[in-house]
Design a protein around this motif. Structure first.
Motif, PDB file in Angstrom:
ATOM      1  N   ILE A  40     -55.239 -12.304 -64.606  1.00  0.00           N
ATOM      2  CA  ILE A  40     -55.684 -10.923 -64.832  1.00  0.00           C
ATOM      3  C   ILE A  40     -55.349 -10.615 -66.280  1.00  0.00           C
ATOM      4  CG2 ILE A  40     -55.394  -8.496 -64.219  1.00  0.00           C
ATOM      5  CD1 ILE A  40     -54.569  -9.399 -61.419  1.00  0.00           C
ATOM      6  N   THR A  41     -56.345 -10.499 -67.114  1.00  0.00           N
ATOM      7  CA  THR A  41     -56.112 -10.349 -68.540  1.00  0.00           C
ATOM      8  C   THR A  41     -55.637  -8.939 -68.884  1.00  0.00           C
ATOM      9  OG1 THR A  41     -58.288  -9.512 -69.222  1.00  0.00           O
ATOM     10  CG2 THR A  41     -58.092 -11.890 -68.863  1.00  0.00           C
ATOM     11  N   GLY A  42     -55.238  -8.785 -70.134  1.00  0.00           N
ATOM     12  CA  GLY A  42     -55.065  -7.452 -70.692  1.00  0.00           C
ATOM     13  C   GLY A  42     -56.412  -6.934 -71.144  1.00  0.00           C
ATOM     14  N   TRP A  43     -56.412  -5.881 -71.936  1.00  0.00           N
ATOM     15  CA  TRP A  43     -57.661  -5.310 -72.437  1.00  0.00           C
ATOM     16  C   TRP A  43     -58.144  -6.171 -73.595  1.00  0.00           C
ATOM     17  CZ3 TRP A  43     -58.508  -0.333 -75.701  1.00  0.00           C
ATOM     18  CH2 TRP A  43     -59.863   0.041 -75.624  1.00  0.00           C
ATOM     19  N   GLU A  56     -60.872  -9.413 -65.901  1.00  0.00           N
ATOM     20  CA  GLU A  56     -60.499  -8.644 -67.084  1.00  0.00           C
ATOM     21  C   GLU A  56     -59.886  -7.318 -66.680  1.00  0.00           C
ATOM     22  OE1 GLU A  56     -62.262  -6.860 -71.284  1.00  0.00           O
ATOM     23  OE2 GLU A  56     -63.446  -8.313 -70.139  1.00  0.00           O
ATOM     24  N   GLY A  57     -58.633  -7.143 -67.034  1.00  0.00           N
ATOM     25  CA  GLY A  57     -57.921  -5.905 -66.740  1.00  0.00           C
ATOM     26  C   GLY A  57     -57.807  -5.026 -67.973  1.00  0.00           C
ATOM     27  N   ASN A  58     -56.957  -4.003 -67.865  1.00  0.00           N
ATOM     28  CA  ASN A  58     -56.751  -3.105 -69.010  1.00  0.00           C
ATOM     29  C   ASN A  58     -55.308  -2.603 -69.066  1.00  0.00           C
ATOM     30  OD1 ASN A  58     -56.625  -1.287 -66.915  1.00  0.00           O
ATOM     31  ND2 ASN A  58     -58.315  -0.004 -67.623  1.00  0.00           N
ATOM     32  N   LEU A 100     -50.599 -16.862 -60.620  1.00  0.00           N
ATOM     33  CA  LEU A 100     -51.389 -15.815 -61.266  1.00  0.00           C
ATOM     34  C   LEU A 100     -50.645 -15.315 -62.498  1.00  0.00           C
ATOM     35  CD1 LEU A 100     -53.645 -13.640 -61.396  1.00  0.00           C
ATOM     36  CD2 LEU A 100     -52.313 -12.307 -59.742  1.00  0.00           C
ATOM     37  N   PHE A 101     -51.301 -15.414 -63.655  1.00  0.00           N
ATOM     38  CA  PHE A 101     -50.746 -14.857 -64.889  1.00  0.00           C
ATOM     39  C   PHE A 101     -51.383 -13.505 -65.153  1.00  0.00           C
ATOM     40  CE2 PHE A 101     -51.418 -14.483 -69.626  1.00  0.00           C
ATOM     41  CZ  PHE A 101     -50.159 -13.955 -69.885  1.00  0.00           C
ATOM     42  N   CYS A 102     -50.546 -12.481 -65.401  1.00  0.00           N
ATOM     43  CA  CYS A 102     -51.036 -11.134 -65.660  1.00  0.00           C
ATOM     44  C   CYS A 102     -50.726 -10.730 -67.101  1.00  0.00           C
ATOM     45  CB  CYS A 102     -50.397 -10.130 -64.694  1.00  0.00           C
ATOM     46  SG  CYS A 102     -50.799 -10.449 -62.959  1.00  0.00           S
ATOM     47  N   GLY A 103     -51.650  -9.993 -67.714  1.00  0.00           N
ATOM     48  CA  GLY A 103     -51.531  -9.632 -69.122  1.00  0.00           C
ATOM     49  C   GLY A 103     -50.412  -8.679 -69.445  1.00  0.00           C
ATOM     50  N   ASN A 104     -49.827  -8.045 -68.439  1.00  0.00           N
ATOM     51  CA  ASN A 104     -48.618  -7.239 -68.656  1.00  0.00           C
ATOM     52  C   ASN A 104     -47.883  -7.073 -67.334  1.00  0.00           C
ATOM     53  OD1 ASN A 104     -50.255  -5.335 -67.382  1.00  0.00           O
ATOM     54  ND2 ASN A 104     -49.572  -3.642 -68.666  1.00  0.00           N
ATOM     55  N   ASP A 105     -46.687  -6.539 -67.399  1.00  0.00           N
ATOM     56  CA  ASP A 105     -45.852  -6.402 -66.195  1.00  0.00           C
ATOM     57  C   ASP A 105     -46.436  -5.401 -65.210  1.00  0.00           C
ATOM     58  OD1 ASP A 105     -44.082  -8.251 -67.172  1.00  0.00           O
ATOM     59  OD2 ASP A 105     -42.573  -6.789 -67.803  1.00  0.00           O
ATOM     60  N   GLN A 106     -47.058  -4.335 -65.707  1.00  0.00           N
ATOM     61  CA  GLN A 106     -47.651  -3.344 -64.808  1.00  0.00           C
ATOM     62  C   GLN A 106     -48.710  -3.988 -63.916  1.00  0.00           C
ATOM     63  OE1 GLN A 106     -48.105  -0.627 -68.363  1.00  0.00           O
ATOM     64  NE2 GLN A 106     -48.065   0.905 -66.753  1.00  0.00           N
ATOM     65  N   SER A 107     -49.565  -4.805 -64.520  1.00  0.00           N
ATOM     66  CA  SER A 107     -50.589  -5.510 -63.740  1.00  0.00           C
ATOM     67  C   SER A 107     -49.947  -6.463 -62.742  1.00  0.00           C
ATOM     68  CB  SER A 107     -51.522  -6.280 -64.673  1.00  0.00           C
ATOM     69  OG  SER A 107     -52.171  -5.430 -65.579  1.00  0.00           O
TER      70      SER A 107
END
Length: 336
Positions: A186-189, A220-222, A245-252
């Motif tokens: 899940i990417t960042g923006w 693609e996340g934000n 699963l790698f997430c673009g930030n801790d919130q995600s």
């Protein structure tokens, strides 16, 4: 009532030096500045701030401009920034760059201009939501800015950032070192430079280890909790099983854990989760989150000091080197 002469005598400096401290004009060493401030405090000297502002044309206020997608700025960070400012009797104003952005495409710039119009002597632009060309235009019109978590080569001495590409690479390599080959993301923006760089670093780690991620396993996340939750549900619906699963930030990552748990998956026994940022709450999630620690507080302090130097002719020490650190907790399982 104590006078400026009393302050100068106690601090062991000339009246002109005290005047420079009060007006913000002229160079004053940090050591001398500290002596003058201590003398004023000891004598309970209260300068006329309104008169000082008229003389110096300074409002003794700086602003922070940022948006939801810029990242987390927590109370600890703000306290440390305000502590830096308090010594120089400078106040802080925070502006939300997301204000009415859905209805007005120029809302971000308008909110920045409001900070200028409120009389801020300088502004910290937090994040990379504003295009580089627009920031360069702002800097040309309003030079007293620093950039937090953003890099623009032409004004690099005003930029405080870390290597997002390398940090993203470290995240991807950590999952591979733990034996994972079926990995989702899940990417960042991705419209922002930092979000794109961390994603490219992650993909480079995959490529260097001959690990292929199908397009279906990239969402693609934000950076928001909502997108992290939606992203995890989307990935589960794909006909592509994954163990990490790698997430673009801790919130995600946190909201992804919630989504996976609701669907009956155990983290990390069924699916491992890797975050990014090391938010304060990351060590208290269930399970505690493996992530990359970003030196955000140190960057924020240096950005603040650089702005103080720009606005008030100070010579505070500044750091430009901000290495990241892999923080291993319990959300990533070793399957080797």
């Amino acid at each position: 009532m104590a006078t400026i002469r009393d302050v100068a005598r106690l601090a062991g400096v000339g009246i002109g030096t005290v005047s420079r401290v009060l007006s913000g004009k002229g160079a004053v060493s940090p050591k001398t500045l500290l002596k003058v401030n201590q003398a004023m405090e000891s004598l309970n000297f209260i300068p006329n701030s309104s008169a000082r502002s008229l003389v110096s044309k300074k409002m003794n206020t700086i602003g922070i401009w940022g948006t939801e997608t810029s990242g987390e700025i927590n109370r600890r960070t703000l306290r440390e920034m305000e502590s830096e400012l308090k010594e120089f009797e400078v106040h802080l104003i925070i502006a939300d760059g997301d204000l009415n952005s859905s209805k007005n495409p120029n809302a971000s710039r308008h909110s920045f201009n409001k900070l200028v119009n409120k009389g801020c002597d300088g502004i910290i632009i937090w994040g990379s939501d504003l295009p580089a060309l627009e920031i360069l235009q702002i800097e040309n019109e309003f030079p007293n800015i620093t950039l937090l978590n953003n890099k623009i080569g032409l004004i690099d001495d005003k930029c405080f950032y870390f290597d997002h590409y390398q940090a993203g690479y470290v995240c991807g390599q950590h999952l591979i070192d733990k034996g994972h080959r079926n990995i989702a993301c899940i990417t960042g923006w991705l419209e922002t430079d930092d979000g794109n760089q961390r994603h490219q670093g992650f993909l480079s780690a995959m490529k260097d280890n001959n690990v292929n991620i199908p397009d279906e396993l990239i969402f693609e996340g934000n950076y928001t909790y909502r997108k992290g939750y939606e992203g995890a549900l989307y990935l589960l619906k794909q006909d592509q099983p994954f163990t990490a699963l790698f997430c673009g930030n801790d919130q995600s990552a946190m909201s992804a854990i919630a989504a996976l748990s609701i669907k009956g998956f155990n983290v990390p026994n069924d699916i491992s989760i890797m975050g990014y940022d090391d938010m304060n709450i990351a060590s208290y999630t269930s399970p505690p989150l493996t992530t990359v620690r970003v030196p955000f507080n140190r960057m924020a302090i240096s950005a603040t000091r650089r702005l103080l130097n720009l606005c008030y002719n100070l010579e505070l020490s500044i750091d430009y080197d901000f290495p990241t650190q892999l923080i291993e907790r319990y959300s990533v399982k070793n399957i080797v």
